[in-house]
Motif scaffolding. Sequence first.
Motif, PDB file in Angstrom:
ATOM      1  N   ILE A 192     -52.662  87.389  -2.549  1.00  0.00           N
ATOM      2  CA  ILE A 192     -51.992  87.891  -3.748  1.00  0.00           C
ATOM      3  C   ILE A 192     -52.481  89.303  -4.081  1.00  0.00           C
ATOM      4  CG2 ILE A 192     -51.760  87.599  -6.255  1.00  0.00           C
ATOM      5  CD1 ILE A 192     -49.973  85.715  -4.739  1.00  0.00           C
ATOM      6  N   LYS A 193     -53.762  89.550  -3.898  1.00  0.00           N
ATOM      7  CA  LYS A 193     -54.303  90.884  -4.183  1.00  0.00           C
ATOM      8  C   LYS A 193     -53.636  91.942  -3.318  1.00  0.00           C
ATOM      9  CE  LYS A 193     -58.879  89.830  -6.086  1.00  0.00           C
ATOM     10  NZ  LYS A 193     -60.354  89.879  -5.871  1.00  0.00           N
ATOM     11  N   VAL A 194     -53.331  91.599  -2.070  1.00  0.00           N
ATOM     12  CA  VAL A 194     -52.633  92.541  -1.191  1.00  0.00           C
ATOM     13  C   VAL A 194     -51.226  92.824  -1.730  1.00  0.00           C
ATOM     14  CG1 VAL A 194     -51.720  92.925   1.128  1.00  0.00           C
ATOM     15  CG2 VAL A 194     -53.959  91.859   0.840  1.00  0.00           C
ATOM     16  N   LEU A 195     -50.526  91.774  -2.170  1.00  0.00           N
ATOM     17  CA  LEU A 195     -49.189  91.958  -2.735  1.00  0.00           C
ATOM     18  C   LEU A 195     -49.243  92.859  -3.965  1.00  0.00           C
ATOM     19  CD1 LEU A 195     -47.706  88.322  -2.497  1.00  0.00           C
ATOM     20  CD2 LEU A 195     -47.265  90.260  -0.981  1.00  0.00           C
ATOM     21  N   GLN A 196     -50.256  92.655  -4.786  1.00  0.00           N
ATOM     22  CA  GLN A 196     -50.413  93.485  -5.985  1.00  0.00           C
ATOM     23  C   GLN A 196     -50.716  94.939  -5.617  1.00  0.00           C
ATOM     24  OE1 GLN A 196     -53.447  91.103  -7.853  1.00  0.00           O
ATOM     25  NE2 GLN A 196     -51.976  90.032  -9.183  1.00  0.00           N
ATOM     26  N   GLU A 197     -51.583  95.129  -4.631  1.00  0.00           N
ATOM     27  CA  GLU A 197     -51.927  96.483  -4.196  1.00  0.00           C
ATOM     28  C   GLU A 197     -50.717  97.210  -3.612  1.00  0.00           C
ATOM     29  OE1 GLU A 197     -55.057  95.775  -1.446  1.00  0.00           O
ATOM     30  OE2 GLU A 197     -56.534  95.241  -2.984  1.00  0.00           O
ATOM     31  N   LYS A 198     -49.857  96.458  -2.934  1.00  0.00           N
ATOM     32  CA  LYS A 198     -48.671  97.046  -2.315  1.00  0.00           C
ATOM     33  C   LYS A 198     -47.512  97.214  -3.304  1.00  0.00           C
ATOM     34  CE  LYS A 198     -50.204  97.059   2.030  1.00  0.00           C
ATOM     35  NZ  LYS A 198     -50.360  98.290   2.842  1.00  0.00           N
ATOM     36  N   GLY A 199     -47.681  96.723  -4.530  1.00  0.00           N
ATOM     37  CA  GLY A 199     -46.622  96.870  -5.537  1.00  0.00           C
ATOM     38  C   GLY A 199     -45.407  95.995  -5.289  1.00  0.00           C
ATOM     39  N   VAL A 200     -45.612  94.817  -4.687  1.00  0.00           N
ATOM     40  CA  VAL A 200     -44.488  93.946  -4.322  1.00  0.00           C
ATOM     41  C   VAL A 200     -43.727  93.454  -5.554  1.00  0.00           C
ATOM     42  CG1 VAL A 200     -43.844  91.753  -3.236  1.00  0.00           C
ATOM     43  CG2 VAL A 200     -45.504  93.257  -2.130  1.00  0.00           C
ATOM     44  N   LYS A 201     -44.462  93.104  -6.627  1.00  0.00           N
ATOM     45  CA  LYS A 201     -43.785  92.618  -7.824  1.00  0.00           C
ATOM     46  C   LYS A 201     -42.870  93.695  -8.406  1.00  0.00           C
ATOM     47  CE  LYS A 201     -45.788  89.924 -10.906  1.00  0.00           C
ATOM     48  NZ  LYS A 201     -46.624  89.423 -12.038  1.00  0.00           N
ATOM     49  N   ASP A 202     -43.378  94.917  -8.516  1.00  0.00           N
ATOM     50  CA  ASP A 202     -42.569  96.016  -9.046  1.00  0.00           C
ATOM     51  C   ASP A 202     -41.364  96.288  -8.152  1.00  0.00           C
ATOM     52  OD1 ASP A 202     -44.240  96.351 -11.207  1.00  0.00           O
ATOM     53  OD2 ASP A 202     -45.404  97.975 -10.301  1.00  0.00           O
ATOM     54  N   ALA A 203     -41.553  96.171  -6.842  1.00  0.00           N
ATOM     55  CA  ALA A 203     -40.449  96.393  -5.903  1.00  0.00           C
ATOM     56  C   ALA A 203     -39.353  95.347  -6.094  1.00  0.00           C
ATOM     57  CB  ALA A 203     -40.962  96.365  -4.465  1.00  0.00           C
ATOM     58  N   LEU A 204     -39.747  94.076  -6.287  1.00  0.00           N
ATOM     59  CA  LEU A 204     -38.763  93.019  -6.492  1.00  0.00           C
ATOM     60  C   LEU A 204     -38.013  93.194  -7.822  1.00  0.00           C
ATOM     61  CD1 LEU A 204     -40.686  89.903  -5.162  1.00  0.00           C
ATOM     62  CD2 LEU A 204     -38.566  90.846  -4.241  1.00  0.00           C
ATOM     63  N   ILE A 205     -38.743  93.612  -8.854  1.00  0.00           N
ATOM     64  CA  ILE A 205     -38.095  93.867 -10.142  1.00  0.00           C
ATOM     65  C   ILE A 205     -37.069  94.990  -9.995  1.00  0.00           C
ATOM     66  CG2 ILE A 205     -38.467  94.737 -12.491  1.00  0.00           C
ATOM     67  CD1 ILE A 205     -41.234  93.313 -12.392  1.00  0.00           C
ATOM     68  N   SER A 206     -37.452  96.059  -9.300  1.00  0.00           N
ATOM     69  CA  SER A 206     -36.530  97.177  -9.070  1.00  0.00           C
ATOM     70  C   SER A 206     -35.346  96.751  -8.217  1.00  0.00           C
ATOM     71  CB  SER A 206     -37.274  98.331  -8.385  1.00  0.00           C
ATOM     72  OG  SER A 206     -38.289  98.843  -9.212  1.00  0.00           O
ATOM     73  N   CYS A 207     -35.600  95.869  -7.267  1.00  0.00           N
ATOM     74  CA  CYS A 207     -34.545  95.338  -6.392  1.00  0.00           C
ATOM     75  C   CYS A 207     -33.471  94.609  -7.204  1.00  0.00           C
ATOM     76  CB  CYS A 207     -35.181  94.396  -5.373  1.00  0.00           C
ATOM     77  SG  CYS A 207     -34.058  93.285  -4.531  1.00  0.00           S
ATOM     78  N   VAL A 208     -33.889  93.705  -8.073  1.00  0.00           N
ATOM     79  CA  VAL A 208     -32.942  92.939  -8.892  1.00  0.00           C
ATOM     80  C   VAL A 208     -32.179  93.868  -9.840  1.00  0.00           C
ATOM     81  CG1 VAL A 208     -32.720  91.140 -10.642  1.00  0.00           C
ATOM     82  CG2 VAL A 208     -34.304  90.824  -8.734  1.00  0.00           C
ATOM     83  N   LYS A 209     -32.894  94.818 -10.451  1.00  0.00           N
ATOM     84  CA  LYS A 209     -32.243  95.742 -11.374  1.00  0.00           C
ATOM     85  C   LYS A 209     -31.231  96.632 -10.671  1.00  0.00           C
ATOM     86  CE  LYS A 209     -35.827  96.017 -14.956  1.00  0.00           C
ATOM     87  NZ  LYS A 209     -36.819  96.898 -15.628  1.00  0.00           N
ATOM     88  N   ARG A 210     -31.564  97.083  -9.463  1.00  0.00           N
ATOM     89  CA  ARG A 210     -30.622  97.942  -8.726  1.00  0.00           C
ATOM     90  C   ARG A 210     -29.384  97.164  -8.317  1.00  0.00           C
ATOM     91  NH1 ARG A 210     -27.279 101.185  -8.408  1.00  0.00           N
ATOM     92  NH2 ARG A 210     -26.673 102.132  -6.414  1.00  0.00           N
ATOM     93  N   SER A 211     -29.556  95.927  -7.928  1.00  0.00           N
ATOM     94  CA  SER A 211     -28.410  95.083  -7.594  1.00  0.00           C
ATOM     95  C   SER A 211     -27.516  94.892  -8.812  1.00  0.00           C
ATOM     96  CB  SER A 211     -28.895  93.727  -7.072  1.00  0.00           C
ATOM     97  OG  SER A 211     -27.810  92.923  -6.692  1.00  0.00           O
ATOM     98  N   CYS A 212     -28.125  94.697  -9.967  1.00  0.00           N
ATOM     99  CA  CYS A 212     -27.389  94.581 -11.228  1.00  0.00           C
ATOM    100  C   CYS A 212     -26.597  95.857 -11.512  1.00  0.00           C
ATOM    101  CB  CYS A 212     -28.366  94.285 -12.362  1.00  0.00           C
ATOM    102  SG  CYS A 212     -27.644  94.380 -14.015  1.00  0.00           S
ATOM    103  N   GLU A 213     -27.243  97.011 -11.345  1.00  0.00           N
ATOM    104  CA  GLU A 213     -26.577  98.296 -11.566  1.00  0.00           C
ATOM    105  C   GLU A 213     -25.394  98.468 -10.616  1.00  0.00           C
ATOM    106  OE1 GLU A 213     -29.676 101.079 -10.896  1.00  0.00           O
ATOM    107  OE2 GLU A 213     -30.687 100.702 -12.819  1.00  0.00           O
TER     108      GLU A 213
END
Length: 278
Positions: A239-260
């Motif tokens: 999980i620490k690696v995912l956090q360091e790589k910004g995976v959560k922020d990337a997924l949030i941006s992914c969903v928002k861009r699809s919405c847009e």
Amino acid sequence: MEKIGFIGAGSMAEAIIAGLIKDGIFQPEQVIVANRSNSKRLEELSTKYGIKTTQNKKELAEESSIIVLAMKPKDVKAGTDGIQGEIDQKLIVSVLAGISIDTMKRIFGNQAAIIRAMPNTSATIAKSATAIAASENVTMNQIKKCQTLFEAIGICKLVDESQLDAVTGLSGSGPAYVYFLAEAMEKAASEMGLDSDVAKELIAQTLLGASEMIASSDKSPSQLRKEVSSPNGTTEAGIKVLQEKGVKDALISCVKRSCERSNEIKTEFQTALISSNS
């Protein structure tokens, strides 16, 4: 005898038809399907489900009390031309991504009873997460009937149309995000030397189990994650690696861009329709 007609004979139409017949909501003789030119596809559906097929969409509209628009979005004008006079007192259900209720009103008139639905591709295994939105002329009875249709292929939630772009970004496109995650897990498994067939089964069961835990538990995904993550353990390290790589922020941006993008497509279709009618 009430009948339901599908204009469009693709995989989504078939998934809904299969669910309706399996659950006994409609009998095969109550289902009609039309498409523009693919007679082989119509023959295939007729043989498989015992339903009526036609290439005459006006005939379909005359016979059906519920008309499901399941063609490709770009074909909406061609697919609906000639049936506008047959929709009085009938329910129109659109599964066309990016086609707003307002756009549908431009085709069928302001008095039409229209429901927009956003299922996803998991409909093919009766596991769709579907949201629907209704025009002001749709009755509560029609809403309940539509919910019953989509509950035959998964779950169905009623939302305001303003929320459908968010639904598109979240659950409409959502299966692809999960497949993307599975791709990454498969690649990691391969690099660690796991047999590909074994890895696929383990990944599928892991995702299935996690999904069932989210659905059945009253705990949030965040809580469930923390319960798996022992201090200084293997999960926390990952999980620490995912956090360091910004995976959560990337997924949030992914969903928002699809919405847009869903909203952009909606505007493009509406503009194109206005231009073609002017």
